[in-house]
Motif scaffolding. Structure first.
Motif, short mmCIF file in Angstrom:
data_model
loop_
_atom_site.label_atom_id
_atom_site.label_comp_id
_atom_site.label_asym_id
_atom_site.label_seq_id
_atom_site.Cartn_x
_atom_site.Cartn_y
_atom_site.Cartn_z
N PHE A 65 0.83 -1.20 0.00
CA PHE A 65 0.00 0.00 0.00
C PHE A 65 0.86 1.25 0.00
N THR A 66 0.27 2.37 -0.37
CA THR A 66 0.90 3.67 -0.23
C THR A 66 -0.16 4.65 0.24
N VAL A 67 0.27 5.62 1.01
CA VAL A 67 -0.62 6.70 1.41
C VAL A 67 -0.43 7.81 0.37
N VAL A 68 -1.55 8.23 -0.24
CA VAL A 68 -1.49 9.18 -1.35
C VAL A 68 -1.83 10.58 -0.86
N TYR A 69 -0.83 11.48 -0.96
CA TYR A 69 -1.03 12.89 -0.59
C TYR A 69 -1.23 13.74 -1.84
N TYR A 86 -5.38 9.52 1.28
CA TYR A 86 -6.12 8.26 1.24
C TYR A 86 -5.13 7.13 0.96
N VAL A 87 -5.60 5.91 1.12
CA VAL A 87 -4.72 4.76 0.96
C VAL A 87 -5.05 4.03 -0.34
N LEU A 104 -9.99 0.85 2.18
CA LEU A 104 -10.84 1.49 3.18
C LEU A 104 -10.73 0.77 4.51
N GLY A 105 -11.15 1.46 5.54
CA GLY A 105 -11.15 0.83 6.87
C GLY A 105 -9.79 0.91 7.55
N VAL A 106 -8.88 1.67 6.95
CA VAL A 106 -7.57 1.89 7.57
C VAL A 106 -7.39 3.40 7.72
N PRO A 111 -0.10 5.19 9.02
CA PRO A 111 0.31 4.10 8.12
C PRO A 111 1.05 2.98 8.84
N GLU A 112 1.69 3.31 9.99
CA GLU A 112 2.43 2.27 10.72
C GLU A 112 1.50 1.20 11.29
#
Ligand code: ZN
Length: 143
Positions: A65-69, A86-87, A104-106, A111-112
């Motif tokens: 996964f990546t967190v998208v800024y 969002y993830v 979703l649901g995270v 992110p850790e």
């Protein structure tokens, strides 16, 4: 797994139509059994054209996964971006194929706490008023 009688073309449009019907559909090669997701009109294994639609169970586990800024335009329109990340992730389905999707649901701010291998199930996001669109997402399975 179910097969449809009238075969839709193996395009992104058909894939999205199926999503609107609540189905995550893959292409399946009748000759070698290779699954294509997103669906493909030509088998990537044996290069045959003998493809069928199959419905996946829509369950799998988080493979990355990546967190998208820095969001693409259609996500910015939904209010996401630098202040509201969002993830986006890769889910490996029980059928063995991997697909990228919204996760979703995270909590994107933590992110850790997001764990590779977390069980996921399909959650389709619908959008658009005149012309309905569906986006593939997965959510964590509540225990
Ligand atoms: Zn094949």
């Amino acid at each position: 797994m179910t097969e449809t009688t009238t075969k839709r073309p193996f395009t992104a449009h058909s894939f999205n139509q199926y999503l609107l019907e609540g189905k995550l559909m893959a292409s399946c090669c009748a000759d070698c059994g290779d699954l294509g997701l997103p669906p493909k009109a030509v088998c990537s294994e044996c290069h045959g054209y003998n493809m069928n639609w199959v419905e996946t169970k829509g369950r799998g586990k988080l493979a990355g996964f990546t967190v998208v800024y820095i969001a693409p335009t259609f996500m910015i329109e939904q209010g996401y971006g630098r202040g509201k990340p969002y993830v986006s992730g890769i889910v490996e389905l029980e059928e063995g194929v991997k697909i990228s999707a919204r996760i979703l649901g995270v909590d994107p701010m933590k992110p850790e706490e997001i764990k590779i291998g977390t069980p996921m199930e399909i959650s389709i996001i619908e959008d658009g008023e005149e012309e309905k669109k569906a986006y593939l997402a997965f959510k964590t399975i509540d225990k």
